[in-house]
Design a protein around this motif. Structure first.
Motif, mmCIF file in Angstrom:
data_model
loop_
_atom_site.group_PDB
_atom_site.id
_atom_site.type_symbol
_atom_site.label_atom_id
_atom_site.label_comp_id
_atom_site.label_asym_id
_atom_site.label_seq_id
_atom_site.Cartn_x
_atom_site.Cartn_y
_atom_site.Cartn_z
ATOM 1 N N GLY A 183 -25.927 46.803 3.924
ATOM 2 C CA GLY A 183 -24.579 46.245 4.457
ATOM 3 C C GLY A 183 -24.698 44.921 3.691
ATOM 4 O O GLY A 183 -25.270 44.366 2.905
ATOM 5 N N VAL A 184 -23.747 43.958 3.788
ATOM 6 C CA VAL A 184 -23.301 42.537 3.546
ATOM 7 C C VAL A 184 -23.086 41.860 4.924
ATOM 8 O O VAL A 184 -22.459 42.015 5.813
ATOM 9 N N GLU A 185 -24.000 40.644 4.894
ATOM 10 C CA GLU A 185 -23.765 39.500 5.846
ATOM 11 C C GLU A 185 -23.492 38.124 4.807
ATOM 12 O O GLU A 185 -23.813 37.888 4.013
ATOM 13 N N ARG A 186 -22.253 37.664 5.664
ATOM 14 C CA ARG A 186 -21.917 36.389 5.060
ATOM 15 C C ARG A 186 -21.274 36.365 3.579
ATOM 16 O O ARG A 186 -21.447 35.431 3.031
ATOM 17 N N ARG A 187 -20.949 37.533 3.155
ATOM 18 C CA ARG A 187 -20.703 37.863 1.743
ATOM 19 C C ARG A 187 -21.757 37.509 0.736
ATOM 20 O O ARG A 187 -21.166 37.579 -0.326
ATOM 21 N N ARG A 188 -22.745 37.326 1.243
ATOM 22 C CA ARG A 188 -23.686 37.116 0.265
ATOM 23 C C ARG A 188 -24.987 37.688 0.215
ATOM 24 O O ARG A 188 -25.728 37.569 -0.785
ATOM 25 N N ARG A 189 -25.365 37.969 1.470
ATOM 26 C CA ARG A 189 -26.715 38.511 1.777
ATOM 27 C C ARG A 189 -26.679 40.145 1.723
ATOM 28 O O ARG A 189 -25.840 40.505 2.619
ATOM 29 N N ILE A 190 -27.557 40.867 1.192
ATOM 30 C CA ILE A 190 -27.599 42.136 1.281
ATOM 31 C C ILE A 190 -28.652 42.696 2.226
ATOM 32 O O ILE A 190 -29.590 41.994 2.407
ATOM 33 N N THR A 191 -28.230 43.318 3.466
ATOM 34 C CA THR A 191 -28.915 43.560 4.618
ATOM 35 C C THR A 191 -29.582 44.932 4.510
ATOM 36 O O THR A 191 -28.766 45.854 3.856
ATOM 37 N N PHE A 192 -30.768 44.976 4.936
ATOM 38 C CA PHE A 192 -31.390 46.301 5.055
ATOM 39 C C PHE A 192 -31.687 46.623 6.633
ATOM 40 O O PHE A 192 -32.483 46.018 7.258
ATOM 41 N N LYS A 193 -30.865 47.639 7.145
ATOM 42 C CA LYS A 193 -30.766 47.844 8.636
ATOM 43 C C LYS A 193 -30.921 49.176 9.159
ATOM 44 O O LYS A 193 -31.039 50.050 8.149
ATOM 45 N N ASP A 194 -31.273 49.333 10.360
ATOM 46 C CA ASP A 194 -31.517 50.744 10.962
ATOM 47 C C ASP A 194 -32.718 51.482 10.133
ATOM 48 O O ASP A 194 -32.697 52.655 9.795
ATOM 49 N N PRO A 195 -33.680 50.780 10.057
ATOM 50 C CA PRO A 195 -34.919 51.490 9.489
ATOM 51 C C PRO A 195 -35.370 52.700 10.342
ATOM 52 O O PRO A 195 -35.515 52.709 11.461
ATOM 53 N N GLN A 196 -35.511 54.136 9.543
ATOM 54 C CA GLN A 196 -36.088 55.155 9.967
ATOM 55 C C GLN A 196 -37.203 55.877 9.250
ATOM 56 O O GLN A 196 -37.303 55.940 8.050
ATOM 57 N N PHE A 197 -38.295 55.624 10.057
ATOM 58 C CA PHE A 197 -39.757 55.957 9.526
ATOM 59 C C PHE A 197 -39.818 57.503 9.295
ATOM 60 O O PHE A 197 -39.088 58.466 9.682
ATOM 61 N N HIS A 198 -40.256 57.788 7.865
ATOM 62 C CA HIS A 198 -40.263 59.383 7.470
ATOM 63 C C HIS A 198 -41.832 59.596 7.329
ATOM 64 O O HIS A 198 -42.545 59.000 6.377
ATOM 65 N N PRO A 199 -42.421 60.537 8.033
ATOM 66 C CA PRO A 199 -44.111 60.664 7.902
ATOM 67 C C PRO A 199 -44.099 61.571 6.610
ATOM 68 O O PRO A 199 -45.382 61.667 6.363
ATOM 69 N N ASP A 200 -43.304 62.357 5.823
ATOM 70 C CA ASP A 200 -43.395 63.034 4.468
ATOM 71 C C ASP A 200 -44.165 62.320 3.827
ATOM 72 O O ASP A 200 -43.865 61.293 3.207
#
Length: 264
Positions: A183-200
């Motif tokens: 996603g984008v926050e304040r038009r300058r920062r790239i966000t990494f949200k909703d992390p979902q762990f995968h055990p594979d």
């Protein structure tokens, strides 16, 4: 020379003034990048005599195969301004000087391969090594942790699948696998949200540890990618929207152009 500029034409019918400005602008734009496969500049000025007063109707740049600061590949970048006011005398000296800052619509395309190459850059690696993370104190005993071999895959819906390794004191290497939403926050920062762990791919005896580390890595990434750290000389980028399309990540927004870099 100045007398020849008043008509801005040559016997072949080309617009000499615009072509000269295109050439100077192309040289200046190429200077922004460590490498460039192609850079094309198009200047529109009608009537051509307005260029003598330093006024142009629009300025458009498109580039392919660009590299910023030696380590950050950009597959495609383009921007287009509205009317721009220039110091005409600077053009005759092979430079472009803006009388005032201008804004441009900007489009940027990154490839999955280029993003993964950027994760190998020293600037990025330094921000992922020897980290003291409070939420991991019980796991690390207060010692630092490093995240290495980061690889991501672009997926639909602005999702990414990320693989990495965590280097833990006394525990060795722990693999990490998860998905996140960009996603984008304040038009300058790239966000990494909703992390979902995968055990594979994670050994069963390490999955609980890996899940804890995945959450910590997501928090680190979420606070790491700020465009202000990657500004071009005289150009500030702002993002309105990002979108994943196949193996490409597309950004649209605008560029604030304060000045053109010198040629050299």
């Amino acid at each position: 020379m100045l007398g020849g500029l008043t008509g801005f034409t040559n016997p072949g019918g080309g617009d000499w003034g615009e072509r000269m400005l295109n050439t100077v602008a192309s040289q200046s734009i190429r200077h922004l990048f460590t490498k460039s496969e192609s850079v094309e500049v198009s200047v529109r000025c009608s009537p051509s005599s307005k260029l003598l007063q330093g006024s142009i109707d629009s300025f458009k740049m498109s580039g392919r195969g660009l590299v910023i600061r030696r380590d950050f590949p950009v597959e495609e970048m383009s921007f287009e301004t509205d009317a721009v006011s220039l110091d005409f005398s600077s053009i005759l000296k092979g430079k472009i000087t803006l009388k005032q800052p201008t804004q441009a619509i900007a489009l940027v395309t990154l490839s999955e391969e280029g993003i993964n190459q950027a994760f190998k850059a020293e600037l990025v690696r330094k921000r992922l090594q020897n980290l003291s993370i409070d939420s991991l104190n019980d796991l690390t005993g207060g010692e630092s942790v490093s995240f290495t071999e980061v690889q991501l895959q672009l997926e639909n819906g602005n999702r990414i699948r990320l693989f990495a390794k965590a280097e833990l004191p006394e525990r060795g290497t722990v693999p990490i696998s998860m998905t996140m939403t960009l996603g984008v926050e304040r038009r300058r920062r790239i966000t990494f949200k909703d992390p979902q762990f995968h055990p594979d791919g994670v050994p069963e005896e390490l999955r609980e540890t890996s899940q804890t580390l995945a959450k910590a890595l997501a928090e680190v990434l979420d606070n790491m990618v700020d465009l202000d750290r990657f500004d071009l000389d005289g150009v500030t980028m702002r993002i309105n929207r990002l979108e994943t399309q196949g193996k490409k990540l597309l950004f649209s927004g605008y560029a604030q152009i304060e000045h053109f870099p010198g040629v050299g």
